[in-house]
Design a protein around this motif. Structure first.
Motif, PDB file in Angstrom:
ATOM      1  N   GLN A 232      39.487  61.415  34.760  1.00 34.44           N
ATOM      2  CA  GLN A 232      40.576  60.713  35.477  1.00 34.44           C
ATOM      3  C   GLN A 232      40.912  61.293  36.863  1.00 34.44           C
ATOM      4  OE1 GLN A 232      44.360  60.649  33.493  1.00 34.44           O
ATOM      5  NE2 GLN A 232      45.131  58.928  34.711  1.00 34.44           N
TER       6      GLN A 232
ATOM      7  N   PRO B 295      49.758  66.521  34.843  1.00 37.39           N
ATOM      8  CA  PRO B 295      49.617  66.312  33.502  1.00 37.39           C
ATOM      9  C   PRO B 295      49.856  67.565  32.949  1.00 37.39           C
ATOM     10  CG  PRO B 295      47.515  66.898  34.964  1.00 37.39           C
ATOM     11  CD  PRO B 295      48.671  66.377  35.821  1.00 37.39           C
TER      12      PRO B 295
ATOM     13  N   THR C 286      40.277  56.172  35.391  1.00 38.20           N
ATOM     14  CA  THR C 286      39.401  56.819  34.380  1.00 38.20           C
ATOM     15  C   THR C 286      38.075  56.320  34.140  1.00 38.20           C
ATOM     16  OG1 THR C 286      41.382  57.540  33.080  1.00 38.20           O
ATOM     17  CG2 THR C 286      39.601  57.713  31.906  1.00 38.20           C
TER      18      THR C 286
ATOM     19  N   ASN D  35      35.553  62.014  29.243  1.00 37.02           N
ATOM     20  CA  ASN D  35      36.643  61.166  30.111  1.00 37.02           C
ATOM     21  C   ASN D  35      37.035  61.952  31.461  1.00 37.02           C
ATOM     22  OD1 ASN D  35      36.558  59.064  28.194  1.00 37.02           O
ATOM     23  ND2 ASN D  35      38.267  60.111  27.109  1.00 37.02           N
TER      24      ASN D  35
ATOM     25  N   ASN E 277      38.734  65.072  29.843  1.00 36.73           N
ATOM     26  CA  ASN E 277      39.273  64.931  28.674  1.00 36.73           C
ATOM     27  C   ASN E 277      40.493  65.390  28.274  1.00 36.73           C
ATOM     28  OD1 ASN E 277      36.432  64.434  27.859  1.00 36.73           O
ATOM     29  ND2 ASN E 277      35.709  66.456  27.685  1.00 36.73           N
ATOM     30  N   ASP E 278      41.432  64.989  29.034  1.00 41.71           N
ATOM     31  CA  ASP E 278      42.683  65.090  29.047  1.00 41.71           C
ATOM     32  C   ASP E 278      43.205  66.429  28.733  1.00 41.71           C
ATOM     33  OD1 ASP E 278      43.404  62.227  28.999  1.00 41.71           O
ATOM     34  OD2 ASP E 278      42.603  62.191  27.027  1.00 41.71           O
TER      35      ASP E 278
END
Length: 410
Positions: free
Chosen positions: A4, A42, A407, A2, A20-21
């Motif tokens: 974003q 984040p 994302t 992923n 990937n967060d």
């Protein structure tokens, strides 16, 4: 994987990509009035920074303002440049909206810093990460991220042509996905040697006529490039602003510049300004080139030099870099006047612009991406990302230009 886009999507500035967060690539700011920051802050497990320019590193200390202490990975010059920029931001904007961190946050950066050389793979937030020389400024890196399933190449800013300060990138690591900058996707740079010759001839002509030339230059990369050019063409020059400190610092990392001895000679050729006892006003009356910050005339010693030399049409202002919209440099180029120190001032001095860009142009971008014909390409860091992505798609690339905040699953 992923991915974003928290900044730098369909714009130049505030680059920030969350993978990937967990793994944050860059965390910059967008110069302007007001300054803009990534759309979210984040809490990553680790941070990787591609290079030491404000639009990629300017907001990094803000990541440490809470309880989180993620390690920050970068090359040694990028680490030093990030600290220099953070301290300058504190000096200029500390305690205001334009500075989202404190002095304590900057101190914490030194505690969590992890430095790496090129092609040295390391672990960050459960990913294998490798830096490759991006040929943009000393210490700049392409960032290869491998999560075990997908290999993502984040180009950062890069150049494929040699500059005097750094050599162009030759790295083409295997990747499934490429996040590619596109700053000059609609420009073909003039031959660098020809740009240098025109610049030197123009400056020498003005000096011969009795004038002074102010050369606004970014402190990081561009100032050192211009010192090298002035030395090569025997142009008498002063250097002022943050570029002095950066030049001294880069000489401590000779392996990250193309020719450390040439940079030492260029430093010796130039005279460093202290700014004491009215020195700047005296220099403004001399027949010399003055390489000084800021590159977009938004602050720094240029605020003294431009009003001093601006009324005389024999004098010259030689712009050497990209001018963001709504900056005084852009206004001066477009209107012949700009706001300096809160006062709008018409400028009679000659204003010229030279393309000393440290970014790949359209041909350089395409030549680089030719190595990734089978990869997915996500275009960012540009004013025409969507158009460039469409052009790539028309030529058979799997290309797209994500929106700000979007994302993408790759």
């Amino acid at each position: 994987m992923n991915v974003q886009f928290l900044g730098g999507a369909r714009e130049v500035g505030r680059s920030a990509v969350l993978v990937n967060d967990a793994l944050l690539l860059d965390f910059g700011l967008l110069t302007g009035n007001p300054i803009q920051f990534p759309v979210a802050t984040p809490s990553p497990d680790a941070v990787v920074v591609s290079h030491g320019h404000l639009d990629h590193v300017g907001s990094v200390p803000a990541l440490l303002s809470g309880d989180d202490r993620p390690p920050i990975h970068w090359t040694p010059p990028t680490y030093r440049l990030a600290l220099t920029l953070a301290r300058d931001t504190l000096k200029l904007h500390g305690g205001t909206y334009n500075c989202p961190f404190t002095e304590n946050d900057v101190k914490r950066v030194t505690e969590v810093s992890r430095t790496h050389g090129y092609r040295e793979t390391f672990e960050a937030a459960g990913h294998e990460v490798t830096f490759y020389d991006a040929g943009h400024i000393p210490g700049s890196a392409h960032v290869l991220v491998d999560d075990g399933d997908t290999r993502l190449l984040y180009t950062g800013d890069f150049h494929t042509v040699d500059q005097r300060l750094v050599a162009g990138t030759t790295a083409r690591p295997d990747a499934d996905v490429v996040i590619c900058e596109s700053t000059y996707s609609d420009v073909e740079h003039e031959d660098r040697g020809e740009v240098e010759r025109r610049f030197a001839e123009s400056v020498k002509t003005t000096l011969w006529e009795g004038g002074t030339v102010v050369v606004p230059a970014f402190a990081i990369g561009r100032t050192q490039e211009m010192l090298l050019v002035c030395d090569a063409y025997d142009v008498p020059c002063y250097v002022d602003g943050m570029g002095k400190e950066v030049t001294e610092m880069l000489l401590r990392y000779p392996e990250f510049v193309r020719d450390a001895e040439a940079l030492r000679r260029a430093k010796s050729h130039a005279r460093f300004v202290t700014g004491a006892d009215g020195q700047r006003r005296r220099i403004a009356d001399q027949q010399v080139a003055i390489v000084t910050t800021s590159g977009m005339l938004s602050g720094g010693p240029a605020m003294t030099y431009i009003p001093e030399i601006g009324a005389n049409p024999v004098n010259k202002i030689a712009m050497t870099g990209y001018q963001v919209e709504e900056t005084p440099g852009r206004e001066l180029l477009e209107t012949g006047s700009a706001e300096f120190g809160g006062r709008r001032m018409p400028v009679s001095a000659q204003v010229e612009q030279y393309d000393f860009s440290a970014h790949a142009d359209r041909n350089g971008l395409r030549e680089f991406l030719d190595s990734y014909a089978d990869a997915e390409v996500l275009v960012n860091h540009g004013d025409r990302c969507g158009v460039f992505a469409d052009e790539l798609a028309a030529d058979g690339f799997a290309a797209d230009a994500p929106e700000l905040g979007e994302t993408v699953v790759v």
